[in-house]
Design a protein around this motif. Structure first.
Motif, PDB file in Angstrom:
ATOM      1  N   LEU A  96     -16.626 -11.425   6.860  1.00  0.00           N
ATOM      2  CA  LEU A  96     -15.309 -11.948   7.215  1.00  0.00           C
ATOM      3  C   LEU A  96     -15.227 -12.147   8.724  1.00  0.00           C
ATOM      4  O   LEU A  96     -15.640 -11.279   9.497  1.00  0.00           O
ATOM      5  N   PRO A  97     -14.668 -13.254   9.181  1.00  0.00           N
ATOM      6  CA  PRO A  97     -14.612 -13.523  10.618  1.00  0.00           C
ATOM      7  C   PRO A  97     -13.516 -12.717  11.307  1.00  0.00           C
ATOM      8  O   PRO A  97     -12.561 -12.262  10.669  1.00  0.00           O
ATOM      9  N   ASP A  98     -13.642 -12.537  12.606  1.00  0.00           N
ATOM     10  CA  ASP A  98     -12.579 -11.897  13.378  1.00  0.00           C
ATOM     11  C   ASP A  98     -11.288 -12.704  13.235  1.00  0.00           C
ATOM     12  O   ASP A  98     -11.308 -13.944  13.197  1.00  0.00           O
ATOM     13  N   GLY A  99     -10.177 -11.976  13.148  1.00  0.00           N
ATOM     14  CA  GLY A  99      -8.880 -12.615  12.985  1.00  0.00           C
ATOM     15  C   GLY A  99      -8.456 -12.773  11.541  1.00  0.00           C
ATOM     16  O   GLY A  99      -7.289 -13.079  11.268  1.00  0.00           O
ATOM     17  N   PHE A 100      -9.367 -12.572  10.579  1.00  0.00           N
ATOM     18  CA  PHE A 100      -9.024 -12.662   9.155  1.00  0.00           C
ATOM     19  C   PHE A 100      -8.040 -11.539   8.818  1.00  0.00           C
ATOM     20  O   PHE A 100      -8.311 -10.362   9.082  1.00  0.00           O
ATOM     21  N   THR A 101      -6.905 -11.885   8.243  1.00  0.00           N
ATOM     22  CA  THR A 101      -5.839 -10.911   7.990  1.00  0.00           C
ATOM     23  C   THR A 101      -5.701 -10.653   6.495  1.00  0.00           C
ATOM     24  O   THR A 101      -5.693 -11.591   5.691  1.00  0.00           O
ATOM     25  N   VAL A 102      -5.599  -9.380   6.154  1.00  0.00           N
ATOM     26  CA  VAL A 102      -5.433  -8.963   4.763  1.00  0.00           C
ATOM     27  C   VAL A 102      -4.168  -8.121   4.654  1.00  0.00           C
ATOM     28  O   VAL A 102      -3.916  -7.252   5.497  1.00  0.00           O
ATOM     29  N   ARG A 103      -3.386  -8.398   3.630  1.00  0.00           N
ATOM     30  CA  ARG A 103      -2.176  -7.616   3.360  1.00  0.00           C
ATOM     31  C   ARG A 103      -2.335  -6.913   2.020  1.00  0.00           C
ATOM     32  O   ARG A 103      -2.878  -7.478   1.066  1.00  0.00           O
ATOM     33  N   LEU A 104      -1.861  -5.676   1.937  1.00  0.00           N
ATOM     34  CA  LEU A 104      -1.918  -4.956   0.667  1.00  0.00           C
ATOM     35  C   LEU A 104      -1.150  -5.722  -0.395  1.00  0.00           C
ATOM     36  O   LEU A 104      -0.063  -6.262  -0.146  1.00  0.00           O
ATOM     37  N   ASP A 105      -1.717  -5.771  -1.585  1.00  0.00           N
ATOM     38  CA  ASP A 105      -1.036  -6.392  -2.715  1.00  0.00           C
ATOM     39  C   ASP A 105       0.309  -5.706  -2.955  1.00  0.00           C
ATOM     40  O   ASP A 105       0.454  -4.499  -2.722  1.00  0.00           O
ATOM     41  N   ARG A 106       1.289  -6.473  -3.425  1.00  0.00           N
ATOM     42  CA  ARG A 106       2.631  -5.901  -3.595  1.00  0.00           C
ATOM     43  C   ARG A 106       2.644  -4.755  -4.597  1.00  0.00           C
ATOM     44  O   ARG A 106       3.513  -3.891  -4.558  1.00  0.00           O
ATOM     45  N   ARG A 107       1.657  -4.709  -5.503  1.00  0.00           N
ATOM     46  CA  ARG A 107       1.602  -3.631  -6.490  1.00  0.00           C
ATOM     47  C   ARG A 107       0.818  -2.429  -5.995  1.00  0.00           C
ATOM     48  O   ARG A 107       0.744  -1.406  -6.690  1.00  0.00           O
ATOM     49  N   THR A 108       0.217  -2.521  -4.813  1.00  0.00           N
ATOM     50  CA  THR A 108      -0.528  -1.399  -4.251  1.00  0.00           C
ATOM     51  C   THR A 108       0.432  -0.415  -3.602  1.00  0.00           C
ATOM     52  O   THR A 108       1.244  -0.790  -2.759  1.00  0.00           O
ATOM     53  N   ARG A 109       0.350   0.831  -4.017  1.00  0.00           N
ATOM     54  CA  ARG A 109       1.217   1.866  -3.450  1.00  0.00           C
ATOM     55  C   ARG A 109       0.465   2.659  -2.382  1.00  0.00           C
ATOM     56  O   ARG A 109      -0.730   2.937  -2.522  1.00  0.00           O
ATOM     57  N   VAL A 110       1.197   3.028  -1.334  1.00  0.00           N
ATOM     58  CA  VAL A 110       0.632   3.797  -0.227  1.00  0.00           C
ATOM     59  C   VAL A 110       1.254   5.185  -0.259  1.00  0.00           C
ATOM     60  O   VAL A 110       2.482   5.322  -0.244  1.00  0.00           O
ATOM     61  N   VAL A 111       0.435   6.211  -0.314  1.00  0.00           N
ATOM     62  CA  VAL A 111       0.930   7.591  -0.355  1.00  0.00           C
ATOM     63  C   VAL A 111       0.200   8.422   0.683  1.00  0.00           C
ATOM     64  O   VAL A 111      -0.755   7.989   1.308  1.00  0.00           O
ATOM     65  N   ASP A 112       0.689   9.638   0.845  1.00  0.00           N
ATOM     66  CA  ASP A 112       0.095  10.592   1.783  1.00  0.00           C
ATOM     67  C   ASP A 112      -0.011  10.028   3.190  1.00  0.00           C
ATOM     68  O   ASP A 112      -1.053  10.126   3.854  1.00  0.00           O
TER      69      ASP A 112
END
Length: 472
Positions: free
Chosen positions: A4-20
Motif C-alpha cells: 500500500l502506498p503512503d497516504g492510503f487511508t483506511v477506516r474501520l468498518d461501521r460494524r467493527t467494534r473497538v474495546v479496551d
C-alpha cells in the motif's frame, strides 16, 4: 507485489467494534477479535489510519485482509478515465444499448461494443456508429463471458470496465471505482446495482427494486468466499487488466462472474464492492422471464461447485450453529432450554478465549447472540430456498417440518419487509419472496441433478478460528 502506498487511508468498518481503549477490535468476516500491539493501537485515531511507515502499512493490510476496515475512497488519488476502456457485450437490445452509451463518460479511452451474433446486427451497428463507439462483431453466439474476453483482448489501457447493455451509469461511478486501484493488490471493483425506474412499474419491479439479486446492499466490503459479500455481478465491473489473465471462463454461460472473483481471490488479489458508486439496471417485469432468470442463476451453483468445491456451500455454519438448528427443528419441550444451554456453553468458550480483554463476558454474549441469529437466518434459507424440494417432500409426512417451514416463511417475510420497507404491500412482497426462492432453488436442484453431484446442496460445517489475534 507492491505494498500500500503512503497516504492510503483506511477506516474501520461501521460494524467493527473497538474495546479496551482501542487495543481490541471485534468484527470482520468471519467475525474475529483482533488484539492490537501498542504501536498499532497508537496509530489508529478516530477509527482511521493513514499509511506512513511499516507499522501503519502492516495494520492497514491487516484491516483490509480481514474485513475489519475499508479504504476511504475520497482520500485516494484520482485515476484519469483516459486509462479506462469500456467493454459492452450485447445481443440485440439496441434501445438499451443506446441508453447505456449515452451515459458513458466521453473521457474514457475507448468504448468497445462486442456484438454477440445479434439477430438484428444492423440496428446494433447503427447505434454504435451514432455514439462513436467501436464495434467488434462476432459471427457465432458465444455468450457474455466469451464476448467480454473478445473485448478485453482489444483493450490497450491499464483498466477495463465490463458493463451489460441493460445498465445506465450514474455520474461519477467509474471515477469512484478507479480510485480504489491505488491499492496495488486490487484486481476488481464493483458498484451497487439499483433498479431503473420503469415507466409502468408492477409488483415484480417493486420487489426487485427492494430486493434484487444484483443489489448487494449499502455497506462497502471486501469480496471473497464465505464472507457477507461473496461475489459481485458482471452487470458492471472495473478491473486491472494486468491481474485478469485470460479473463472470464468462456465455457460458462452463468456464474462466470463469481468464478472470476474467486479465482482472483485465490491468486492473492483483492476485490472490492463500493456502494457509493451506483448503476441502474433494467429489471425484468414479466413473471415468466423473471422466474426464468432466477432459475438460470440457480443452475450456476453446480458449475461453481465443480470449479470451487470448498466455496460453494449454500450455508456455512459452525458445529454449534448446526446443533442449534437441529434442536429447534426437533420442536420438543426441551428444545429451547437445550438451545439456551448451548448458547451459554458457546459464550463461555468465547469468553475464555477473550481472557485478555477487560470484560470478556458481554463481548462473548453479544458474539454468541449474533451467531445464533445468523444460524437461524441460514436455517430459513435452507428450508425455503436451497432445500425447498426436500422440505416439501418431507413435509408431506412430517408435521414438524411443515410447522418449521411455515414459521420460517412468515418470519423471513416480516424481517425482510421491515428491513427493506419496499414500495409494495406485505402480501405481494411475501408472494414475490417465496417465488424468488422457489425459482432459484429449483435451478440449484436442476443443476445438481444434471451434473449428478449434490455438492452445491451440501452445507459447510466449519470450526471457528482463534478468537485472539495480534496485529502489527
Amino acid at each position: 507485489m507492491s505494498a500500500l502506498p503512503d497516504g492510503f487511508t483506511v477506516r474501520l468498518d461501521r460494524r467493527t467494534r473497538v474495546v479496551d481503549g482501542g487495543r481490541v477490535l471485534i468484527g470482520g468476516a468471519p467475525t474475529r477479535v483482533a488484539r492490537l500491539k501498542p504501536a498499532a493501537a497508537r496509530v489508529l485515531r478516530d477509527r482511521e489510519l493513514v499509511v506512513r511507515d511499516p507499522v501503519t502499512r502492516g495494520l492497514a493490510e491487516h484491516l483490509l485482509a480481514t474485513g475489519l476496515g475499508d479504504p476511504v475512497v475520497a482520500t485516494l488519488p484520482a485515476i484519469p478515465l483516459t486509462e479506462l476502456t469500456v467493454v459492452i457485450p450485447v445481443r440485440d437490445r439496441p434501445t438499451q444499448l443506446a441508453r447505456l452509451l449515452a451515459s458513458v463518460p466521453p473521457q474514457v479511452a475507448a468504448v468497445l461494443v462486442v456484438d454477440d451474433a445479434s439477430r438484428r446486427p444492423q440496428a446494433v451497428a447503427s447505434v454504435v456508429s451514432w455514439h462513436g463507439a467501436r464495434l467488434i462483431p462476432l459471427e457465432v453466439n458465444v455468450g457474455a463471458a466469451a464476448a467480454r474476453n473478445a473485448g478485453l483482448a482489444q483493450a490497450a489501457t491499464p483498466f477495463v470496465a465490463f458493463i451489460d447493455s441493460d445498465v445506465v451509469l450514474q455520474d461519477g461511478c467509474l471515477d469512484l471505482l478507479l480510485r480504489h486501484f491505488a491499492d496495488p493488490r486490487l484486481a476488481m471493483a464493483a458498484p451497487r446495482v439499483l433498479g431503473l425506474d420503469a415507466d409502468e412499474p408492477n409488483w415484480i419491479t417493486r420487489y426487485e427494486n427492494a430486493r434484487s439479486s444484483l443489489d448487494l446492499g449499502g455497506d462497502a466490503a471486501s469480496v471473497r468466499p464465505r464472507s457477507p459479500v461473496t461475489w459481485v455481478s458482471s452487470t458492471c465491473l472495473v478491473a486491472r487488466i494486468a491481474h485478469l489473465g485470460a479473463g472470464f471462463d468462456a465455457s460458462m454461460r452463468v456464474g462466470e462472474d463469481v468464478d472470476l472473483v474467486w479465482r482472483l481471490v485465490d491468486d492473492g488479489f483483492r476485490v472490492r464492492f463500493e456502494p457509493a458508486a451506483t448503476v441502474l439496471h433494467e429489471h425484468r417485469t414479466r413473471l415468466r422471464t423473471w422466474l426464468g432468470r432466477k432459475f438460470f442463476y440457480g443452475t450456476g451453483a453446480h458449475l461453481l461447485s465443480v470449479r470451487h468445491p470448498d466455496d460453494v456451500a449454500p450455508v456455512v455454519l459452525p458445529p454449534w450453529g448446526a446443533l442449534v438448528l437441529a434442536l429447534l427443528l426437533a420442536q420438543r419441550r426441551w428444545s429451547i432450554p437445550a438451545v439456551a444451554l448451548t448458547g451459554v456453553v458457546v459464550a463461555g468458550r468465547i469468553a475464555k478465549r477473550l481472557g485478555h480483554t477487560r470484560r470478556p463476558w458481554p463481548i462473548a454474549g453479544r458474539l454468541t447472540g449474533e451467531g445464533m441469529i445468523a444460524a437461524l437466518g441460514q436455517g430459513f434459507a435452507l428450508l425455503l430456498r436451497h432445500w425447498w424440494p426436500a422440505t416439501l417432500a418431507v413435509g408431506l409426512f412430517s408435521p414438524r417440518v411443515r410447522r418449521a417451514a411455515a414459521i420460517a416463511a412468515v418470519a423471513d417475510v416480516v424481517w425482510e419487509y421491515l428491513r427493506l420497507r419496499p414500495r409494495l404491500d406485505p402480501v405481494r412482497f411475501g408472494a414475490a419472496r417465496r417465488l424468488d426462492d422457489l425459482a432459484y432453488g429449483a435451478g440449484v436442484w436442476w443443476g445438481a441433478l444434471r451434473g449428478r453431484s449434490p455438492k452445491a446442496l451440501l452445507p459447510a460445517i466449519v470450526r471457528s478460528g482463534r478468537a485472539r489475534r495480534s496485529a502489527e
